[in-house]
Design a protein around this motif. Structure first.
Motif, PDB file in Angstrom:
ATOM      1  N   ALA A   1     -37.862  -0.534  28.673  1.00 37.32           N
ATOM      2  CA  ALA A   1     -37.884  -1.997  28.539  1.00 37.32           C
ATOM      3  C   ALA A   1     -39.133  -2.449  27.804  1.00 37.32           C
ATOM      4  O   ALA A   1     -39.092  -3.373  26.979  1.00 37.32           O
ATOM      5  CB  ALA A   1     -37.806  -2.652  29.910  1.00 37.32           C
ATOM      6  N   ALA A   2     -40.242  -1.803  28.097  1.00 43.07           N
ATOM      7  CA  ALA A   2     -41.488  -2.150  27.414  1.00 43.07           C
ATOM      8  C   ALA A   2     -41.411  -1.817  25.928  1.00 43.07           C
ATOM      9  O   ALA A   2     -41.940  -2.561  25.090  1.00 43.07           O
ATOM     10  CB  ALA A   2     -42.653  -1.415  28.064  1.00 43.07           C
ATOM     11  N   CYS A   3     -40.751  -0.718  25.600  1.00 40.95           N
ATOM     12  CA  CYS A   3     -40.593  -0.350  24.190  1.00 40.95           C
ATOM     13  C   CYS A   3     -39.745  -1.369  23.446  1.00 40.95           C
ATOM     14  O   CYS A   3     -40.045  -1.738  22.301  1.00 40.95           O
ATOM     15  CB  CYS A   3     -39.983   1.040  24.074  1.00 40.95           C
ATOM     16  SG  CYS A   3     -41.074   2.372  24.621  1.00 40.95           S
ATOM     17  N   VAL A   4     -38.681  -1.828  24.105  1.00 41.34           N
ATOM     18  CA  VAL A   4     -37.839  -2.861  23.488  1.00 41.34           C
ATOM     19  C   VAL A   4     -38.642  -4.137  23.284  1.00 41.34           C
ATOM     20  O   VAL A   4     -38.561  -4.784  22.226  1.00 41.34           O
ATOM     21  CB  VAL A   4     -36.597  -3.134  24.363  1.00 41.34           C
ATOM     22  CG1 VAL A   4     -35.827  -4.338  23.831  1.00 41.34           C
ATOM     23  CG2 VAL A   4     -35.696  -1.913  24.400  1.00 41.34           C
ATOM     24  N   ALA A   5     -39.441  -4.507  24.295  1.00 40.65           N
ATOM     25  CA  ALA A   5     -40.270  -5.705  24.173  1.00 40.65           C
ATOM     26  C   ALA A   5     -41.273  -5.559  23.037  1.00 40.65           C
ATOM     27  O   ALA A   5     -41.504  -6.506  22.271  1.00 40.65           O
ATOM     28  CB  ALA A   5     -40.993  -5.970  25.490  1.00 40.65           C
ATOM     29  N   ALA A   6     -41.868  -4.380  22.904  1.00 35.42           N
ATOM     30  CA  ALA A   6     -42.824  -4.155  21.814  1.00 35.42           C
ATOM     31  C   ALA A   6     -42.138  -4.257  20.461  1.00 35.42           C
ATOM     32  O   ALA A   6     -42.691  -4.810  19.502  1.00 35.42           O
ATOM     33  CB  ALA A   6     -43.480  -2.794  21.979  1.00 35.42           C
ATOM     34  N   GLY A   7     -40.911  -3.725  20.374  1.00 35.51           N
ATOM     35  CA  GLY A   7     -40.165  -3.839  19.128  1.00 35.51           C
ATOM     36  C   GLY A   7     -39.842  -5.282  18.779  1.00 35.51           C
ATOM     37  O   GLY A   7     -39.947  -5.700  17.618  1.00 35.51           O
ATOM     38  N   LEU A   8     -39.460  -6.064  19.813  1.00 34.40           N
ATOM     39  CA  LEU A   8     -39.170  -7.477  19.571  1.00 34.40           C
ATOM     40  C   LEU A   8     -40.425  -8.240  19.170  1.00 34.40           C
ATOM     41  O   LEU A   8     -40.366  -9.158  18.344  1.00 34.40           O
ATOM     42  CB  LEU A   8     -38.547  -8.098  20.821  1.00 34.40           C
ATOM     43  CG  LEU A   8     -37.132  -7.617  21.165  1.00 34.40           C
ATOM     44  CD1 LEU A   8     -36.670  -8.231  22.482  1.00 34.40           C
ATOM     45  CD2 LEU A   8     -36.161  -7.977  20.045  1.00 34.40           C
ATOM     46  N   LEU A   9     -41.553  -7.860  19.746  1.00 31.27           N
ATOM     47  CA  LEU A   9     -42.813  -8.490  19.339  1.00 31.27           C
ATOM     48  C   LEU A   9     -43.109  -8.228  17.869  1.00 31.27           C
ATOM     49  O   LEU A   9     -43.587  -9.112  17.146  1.00 31.27           O
ATOM     50  CB  LEU A   9     -43.960  -7.966  20.200  1.00 31.27           C
ATOM     51  CG  LEU A   9     -44.298  -8.719  21.484  1.00 31.27           C
ATOM     52  CD1 LEU A   9     -45.450  -8.040  22.197  1.00 31.27           C
ATOM     53  CD2 LEU A   9     -44.624 -10.179  21.204  1.00 31.27           C
ATOM     54  N   ALA A  10     -42.821  -7.005  17.434  1.00 31.97           N
ATOM     55  CA  ALA A  10     -43.027  -6.682  16.021  1.00 31.97           C
ATOM     56  C   ALA A  10     -42.102  -7.515  15.136  1.00 31.97           C
ATOM     57  O   ALA A  10     -42.510  -7.997  14.071  1.00 31.97           O
ATOM     58  CB  ALA A  10     -42.795  -5.189  15.792  1.00 31.97           C
ATOM     59  N   VAL A  11     -40.853  -7.690  15.584  1.00 28.80           N
ATOM     60  CA  VAL A  11     -39.901  -8.518  14.830  1.00 28.80           C
ATOM     61  C   VAL A  11     -40.408  -9.955  14.741  1.00 28.80           C
ATOM     62  O   VAL A  11     -40.336 -10.600  13.685  1.00 28.80           O
ATOM     63  CB  VAL A  11     -38.509  -8.463  15.486  1.00 28.80           C
ATOM     64  CG1 VAL A  11     -37.571  -9.479  14.845  1.00 28.80           C
ATOM     65  CG2 VAL A  11     -37.926  -7.058  15.368  1.00 28.80           C
ATOM     66  N   VAL A  12     -40.915 -10.472  15.861  1.00 25.77           N
ATOM     67  CA  VAL A  12     -41.452 -11.833  15.875  1.00 25.77           C
ATOM     68  C   VAL A  12     -42.628 -11.957  14.910  1.00 25.77           C
ATOM     69  O   VAL A  12     -42.730 -12.934  14.154  1.00 25.77           O
ATOM     70  CB  VAL A  12     -41.882 -12.222  17.306  1.00 25.77           C
ATOM     71  CG1 VAL A  12     -42.714 -13.501  17.288  1.00 25.77           C
ATOM     72  CG2 VAL A  12     -40.666 -12.404  18.193  1.00 25.77           C
ATOM     73  N   ALA A  13     -43.509 -10.958  14.923  1.00 23.99           N
ATOM     74  CA  ALA A  13     -44.671 -11.000  14.023  1.00 23.99           C
ATOM     75  C   ALA A  13     -44.231 -11.017  12.562  1.00 23.99           C
ATOM     76  O   ALA A  13     -44.763 -11.791  11.748  1.00 23.99           O
ATOM     77  CB  ALA A  13     -45.578  -9.809  14.297  1.00 23.99           C
ATOM     78  N   VAL A  14     -43.258 -10.181  12.219  1.00 26.84           N
ATOM     79  CA  VAL A  14     -42.768 -10.152  10.841  1.00 26.84           C
ATOM     80  C   VAL A  14     -42.115 -11.479  10.472  1.00 26.84           C
ATOM     81  O   VAL A  14     -42.322 -12.017   9.372  1.00 26.84           O
ATOM     82  CB  VAL A  14     -41.783  -8.985  10.659  1.00 26.84           C
ATOM     83  CG1 VAL A  14     -41.096  -9.071   9.295  1.00 26.84           C
ATOM     84  CG2 VAL A  14     -42.502  -7.652  10.801  1.00 26.84           C
TER      85      VAL A  14
END
Length: 306
Positions: free
Chosen positions: A83-96
């Motif tokens: 779940a944390a990995c998915v959240a980190a991936g979504l954070l990267a998407v948000v940053a982009v």
């Protein structure tokens, strides 16, 4: 940290439709503030929730635990590493998405300013482009510089003097009200949570209606303001503009004209207002509670008494 960290990610799905419906029942200026503030708060809470999820999972990794001087395992967090990995991936998407939104805005704004500087004739806050195609919009300036109204010669010829005065008053209202900041806030919020895209159309409508009312007050005739907006929209053209450039020809023009000619008292539905207020308060409260709980768990893992 338990279910509270997940709610800020889900509440925009409920709050955005509520804000959209409530905005329809409020005066334009109030509606614009409601939509922009709601979008900003929901975006910040959802992004904070993603950060807390990613952070809680990262603390389970030995290198991160050593960096944080954790002498005990982090207990109490029900966040799994996947779940944390998915959240980190979504954070990267948000940053982009945030970077792309800012870049698109800057490029379009610079292009519009260069076009106005290169082919326009400036007179005070008005820049006239020698272009037979009717167009007009408010273009805010760079930091520390005043904005300007850009209008083509074709648009000036399409309107009579009274309508031109109303159109310019409409665009000046956009600059005076700093409406471009409302759109910029919403653009960044949409990059953080896709559900907030539901607020784009109602916010644009609220800002145009606020400028319509200001134009009607400036010329002292609601009918002239309505005619100016209608004629400008019929003569105008749809072109891509930066978030900051607002034009009287955008949005549901017939609905705006009708609102000018037949103003009605606004009545906000109390149930929808209570629902939106509750969703905003719950989103902020859950994000703060999750952050407090994670902080307490980190202190325990560091061997400090809680």
């Amino acid at each position: 940290m338990n279910f509270s960290v997940w709610l800020p990610l889900l509440l925009p799905l409920l709050a955005a439709p509520a804000a959209r419906r409530l905005a329809d029942a409020l005066p334009p200026r109030t509606a614009a503030w409601l939509l922009a503030v709601s979008a900003a708060l929901l975006a910040m809470c959802s992004t904070a929730a993603l950060g807390l999820l990613a952070g809680a999972g990262a603390l389970r990794l030995p290198p991160v635990a050593a960096l944080g001087h954790l002498v005990l395992p982090v207990v109490g967090d029900q966040v799994t590493v996947p779940a944390a990995c998915v959240a980190a991936g979504l954070l990267a998407v948000v940053a982009v998405a945030l970077v792309r939104a800012v870049r698109r805005h800057v490029l379009l704004a610079d292009r519009a300013r260069r076009s106005a500087d290169d082919s326009g004739t400036a007179a005070g806050d008005l820049t006239v482009l020698s272009d037979p195609r009717p167009d007009a919009y408010a273009l805010p300036g760079r930091f520390g510089q005043p904005g300007r109204i850009v209008v083509t010669s074709g648009m000036l010829r399409a309107l009579d003097p009274a309508e031109r005065e109303a159109l310019l008053a409409h665009e000046r209202a956009h600059l005076a009200g700093r409406h471009h900041l409302f759109l910029a806030v919403l653009a960044l919020a949409c990059a953080c949570h896709p559900a907030l895209r539901l607020l784009r159309v109602p916010l644009s409508y609220a800002l145009e209606r606020a400028a319509d009312e200001a134009a009607a007050e400036a010329v002292g005739d609601r009918r002239v303001a309505a005619l100016a907006i209608g004629h400008a929209a019929l003569a105008g053209r749809a072109v891509p503009r930066p978030y900051a450039a607002l034009s009287a020809t955008t949005g549901p023009v017939p609905r705006r004209v009708s609102a000018l000619l037949s103003p009605r008292a606004a009545r906000a539905p109390r149930a929808v207002a209570a629902l939106l207020a509750g969703a905003l308060a719950l989103s902020a409260g859950c994000a703060l509670h999750a952050a407090y709980e994670l902080h307490g768990n980190i202190e325990v893992a560091q061997g400090e008494p809680r």
